[in-house]
Design an enzyme around this catalytic site. Structure first.
Site, PDB file in Angstrom:
ATOM      1  NE  ARG A  83       2.203   9.923  12.256  1.00 11.33           N
ATOM      2  CZ  ARG A  83       2.567   8.656  12.325  1.00 11.33           C
ATOM      3  NH1 ARG A  83       3.192   8.101  11.309  1.00 11.33           N
ATOM      4  NH2 ARG A  83       2.344   7.962  13.410  1.00 11.33           N
TER       5      ARG A  83
ATOM      6  CG  ASP B 214       1.676   1.741   9.508  1.00 12.60           C
ATOM      7  OD1 ASP B 214       2.208   2.026   8.429  1.00 12.60           O
ATOM      8  OD2 ASP B 214       0.906   2.506  10.123  1.00 12.60           O
TER       9      ASP B 214
ATOM     10  CB  SER C 266       6.828   6.359  11.075  1.00 12.36           C
ATOM     11  OG  SER C 266       7.241   5.117  10.608  1.00 12.36           O
TER      12      SER C 266
ATOM     13  CG  ASP D 252      -0.266  -0.179   2.531  1.00 16.77           C
ATOM     14  OD1 ASP D 252       0.964  -0.326   2.546  1.00 16.77           O
ATOM     15  OD2 ASP D 252      -0.946  -0.204   3.581  1.00 16.77           O
ATOM     16  CG  HIS D 253       3.096   2.561   3.306  1.00 14.71           C
ATOM     17  ND1 HIS D 253       2.168   1.684   3.797  1.00 14.71           N
ATOM     18  CD2 HIS D 253       3.272   3.501   4.272  1.00 14.71           C
ATOM     19  CE1 HIS D 253       1.801   2.079   5.004  1.00 14.71           C
ATOM     20  NE2 HIS D 253       2.452   3.172   5.316  1.00 14.71           N
TER      21      HIS D 253
ATOM     22  NE  ARG E 149       8.885   6.291   8.459  1.00  8.14           N
ATOM     23  CZ  ARG E 149       8.445   7.469   8.009  1.00  8.14           C
ATOM     24  NH1 ARG E 149       9.287   8.451   7.790  1.00  8.14           N
ATOM     25  NH2 ARG E 149       7.175   7.663   7.751  1.00  8.14           N
TER      26      ARG E 149
END
Ligand code: MIC
Ligand code: SF4
Length: 753
Positions: free
Chosen positions: A448, A160, A643, A95-96, A645
């Site tokens: 965000r 996520d 995030s 999706d990203h 990440r």
């Protein structure tokens, strides 16, 4: 029928007994959060009255979800763990990595072409290890999880930060770094500091322009971006019951923006309706049979002050629509005050683009309400002044809203539908002219709005609001427009006022979809081969980080003292850099390039202490590394906000930064640093931040005695020969110190094989 219904039934079958045992151990009634957490202990024998905000506890989540941008690193690590199959149901969602430029069909095809190597890698690894794969175009991870996997009373983790979205369906769902996902997929315990509990009592009922989004926009204004750190937020009250399930999802989703570990609502009729509408009658019936376990004990909500660490009350009847921003999601302005605030602060008031959708706000209800506003523009002969885009959250939602005519309505007011993906929310928006860096305003229904996030332009002022408000503002083209009371002039020169939006909680004809985009894994993946081209610029197999040599850290150079907000978007930017998420060395070239240097107020310009010259952060750090010198990064409050990440922790680790010292950390980032074998420390005296000077060389003089609850001493050796001794705190427990010693948590897992 739902996926993994047997697992859901097993969770329910053992819940009652486990909750009873916990109630006895704690000797008090239990909140919903406690019921779910205590019924998911990794080892029931460890049951104890854990201290909130202090005890580290091992949990056994029921499932794992990963998205393409983080799954690459998670799976590269999992491949090293030596397992043949994942231990719990897991999924990967593409999706990203999907662009938003021209429109859904072409953007999706272009993105597949560009990311072919990565999508193939993800689908092959998924196939091999028993992981479900949701293809590009299937939708955004959190929407797909809500539609297919989330279940009341369950516990999941996801790579996520917005995994928390599933709290809308009564689940404790927590965002983590990939290394945490590896623990669970490898069948090991997953550790979390037992959270504190915030209770939010909702009374009254939403009406008119106010929506579920405004609840969380208001909460963000109250709690700020760090007010939820280390806490789980539990919503309750008759107001909570009056909200739709997807509205609850929106509120939980954006709980990531207050730093909360997660948020959740008790099981109720709205969740049952949603489960049935998404063809999970089996889950609804199973949940009904244990309904008493899927909410708090009555004493809790009757006397919340006694049981929660903090209680907030919001009356939905009185709540106004909000717009939060710019540049931070907690700057909350009620729409009635926007004109005044914009003027006072010099925010550009012309709205260039309104964007609706994203994982936060793309439910059938959201889209139908936004469409009711768009329909008024057509009926009242209004011209839409701003550009307008829609990103549906899943193919199921997209197909259904197309069938029901909403897409047509949006297109009639000039709306452009992007692919079912993150797109503009994560800087995958190829916005014409963004490179000119002009000051401009956009409004969106995402979560965000950090600088540069949507389009890479640092001068884009982004404001967050509900989809219906964003639609009205896009039509008006003006940030100071208040649709509750202001009129617009239509094409016939008449004054018109919007009626309040109206919509449908769920589609009356049911959801529909032709191809939801799911690829099940092979039953036996042992023959599936994974190849990574050694020359690839997108993927790189991992080399284990080196173990600690047992010595104090002496002679660390200060790489950067970051000033103010330093989110994971500042540490490891998304947008164009997303393409290197599977290649640690290449993505390390974005390390901290968005962070502001305290000493010159510039980004990506720090002093190389070896040459005295200023250069980009990655260049300076690579020079230190080439010279065998380690370094330290200093940061402000809530460092690593945003995030999940783990690149934000792996990049410094890879390039030879040893320590990150801040005033405070965001939860996920702090854990990511620990997992990757870094030292994350906080100033015991915040004001010591001021003592760190640009040319400092820093020593940690008592690391050889690294132990839980024992402060560490740093010596700042200043250029003029003077020194400052400062004391730092840390939150490492015994186990986490072992990660540090081994060089990373993954090194430990491998050792235990
Ligand atoms: C985000 O919203 O910032 C992201 C992109 O979804 C991230 C994950 C990532 O960086 O890949 C998140 O929220 O965790
Ligand atoms: Fe995607 Fe944006 Fe949701 Fe993150 S917040 S998962 S980028 S839609």
């Amino acid at each position: 029928m739902a996926f993994d219904i047997e697992i859901i039934k097993e969770v329910y079958a053992r819940m009652g007994q486990r909750i009873e045992a916990a109630r006895k151990a704690l000797n008090k009634p239990l909140s919903l959060t406690e019921k779910i957490l205590y019924s998911h202990l990794f080892d029931q024998k460890s049951l104890a009255d854990f201290t909130r905000g202090e005890s580290y506890v091992d949990f056994a989540p029921d499932r794992v979800a990963m998205q393409d941008a983080t799954a690459q690193m998670a799976l590269l690590q999992f491949m090293q763990a030596g397992k043949s199959r994942v231990a719990v149901p897991s999924t990967v969602h593409a999706d990203h990595l999907i662009l938003a430029k021209l429109g859904a069909t072409q953007d999706l095809q272009d993105s597949i072409n560009r990311n072919n190597e990565v999508f193939n890698f993800l689908s092959t690894v998924s196939n091999k290890y028993g992981i479900g794969f949701w293809k590009p175009g299937a939708g955004i991870i959190h929407q797909v999880v809500l539609e297919n996997y989330a279940f009341p009373g369950g516990m999941m983790i996801g790579t996520d930060s917005h995994t928390v979205n599933a709290g809308g369906l009564g689940m404790i769902a927590i965002g983590v770094g990939g290394a945490d996902a590896v623990d669970v997929m490898a069948g090991m315990a997953w550790e979390l500091k037992f959270p504190k509990l915030i209770g939010i009592k909702l009374t009254g009922k939403l009406s008119g322009w106010t929506s579920a989004k405004d609840v969380i926009l208001k909460v963000a204004g109250i709690l700020t971006v760090k007010g939820g750190t280390g806490c789980i937020v539990e919503y309750f009250g008759d107001g909570a019951e009056s909200l739709s399930c997807t509205g609850k999802g929106t509120i939980c989703n954006m709980g990531a923006e207050i730093g909360a570990t997660t948020s959740a609502f008790s099981y109720d009729a709205s969740m049952e309706r949603y489960l049935r509408a998404t063809e999970r009658d089996d889950v609804a019936e199973a949940a009904n049979s244990v309904a008493e376990h899927l909410t708090a004990d009555t004493e809790i909500y009757n006397d919340p002050e006694k049981y929660f660490d903090q209680v907030i009350e919001i009356n939905l009847t009185e709540l106004e629509p909000y717009l939060n921003g710019p540049f931070t999601p907690d700057r909350a302005t009620p729409i009635s005050k926007m004109a005044e605030e914009a003027k006072k602060n010099g925010w550009p008031t012309k709205i260039e683009v309104g964007l609706i959708g994203s994982c936060t706000n793309s439910s059938y209800e959201d889209i139908s309400r936004a469409s009711s506003v768009a329909a008024q523009a057509i009926n009242k002969n209004l011209k839409t002044k701003s550009k307008f885009t829609i990103t549906p959250g899943s193919e199921q939602v997209r197909y259904t809203i197309e069938r029901d005519g909403f897409i047509d309505t949006f297109e009639k007011i000039g709306g452009n539908v992007f692919a079912n993906a993150c797109g503009p929310c994560i800087g995958q928006w190829d916005r014409p002219g963004a490179d000119k860096e002009e000051k401009n305003t956009i409004v969106h229904s995402f979560n965000r709005n950090f600088a540069k996030r949507a389009d890479g332009n640092p001068n884009t002022y982004a404001f967050v609001g509900s989809p219906e408000l964003v639609t009205a503002l896009a039509i008006a083209g003006d940030l100071t427009f208040n649709p509750l009371k202001d009129t617009l002039i239509n094409e016939n020169g008449e004054k018109v006022l919007f009626d309040p939006p109206s919509g449908f909680e769920l589609p009356s004809k049911g959801f529909a979809v032709e191809d939801a985009g799911y690829e099940p894994p092979a039953k036996d993946g042992s023959d599936v081969e994974i190849t990574v081209n050694p020359d690839s610029e997108r993927l790189q197999l991992l080399t284990p980080f080196k173990a600690w040599d047992g010595k104090n850290l002496i002679g660390l150079k200060l790489l950067i003292k970051a000033k103010g907000k330093c989110t994971t978007d500042h540490i490891s930017m998304a947008g164009p850099w997303l393409r290197f998420r599977g290649h640690l060395d290449n993505i390390s070239n974005n390390m901290l390039i968005g962070a502001m240097n305290f000493f010159n107020d510039a980004t990506d310009k720090v002093k190389n202490q070896l040459t005295g010259e200023y250069d980009s952060v990655p260049n300076v750090q690579r020079d230190y590394k080439a010279n065998g010198i380690s370094s330290i990064v200093v940061g402000d409050h809530n460092y690593g906000e945003g995030s999940s990440r783990e690149h934000a922790a792996m990049e410094p680790r890879h390039l030879g930064v040893k320590v990150v010292l801040t005033k405070s950390f965001a939860r996920i980032h702090e854990t990511n640093l620990k997992k990757q074998g870094m030292l994350g420390l906080t100033f015991s005296q915040e004001s010591d931040y001021d003592k760190v000077l640009e040319n400092d060389t820093i020593d940690i003089i008592d690391l050889e005695h690294f132990a839980p609850n024992k402060q560490l001493t740093l010596v700042l050796n200043h250029e003029d020969g003077s020194k400052d001794k400062i004391i730092t705190d840390h939150t490492y427990n015994e186990n986490q110190i072992e990660w540090f010693k081994a060089g990373s948590a993954l090194n430990l897992i491998k050792r235990q094989q």
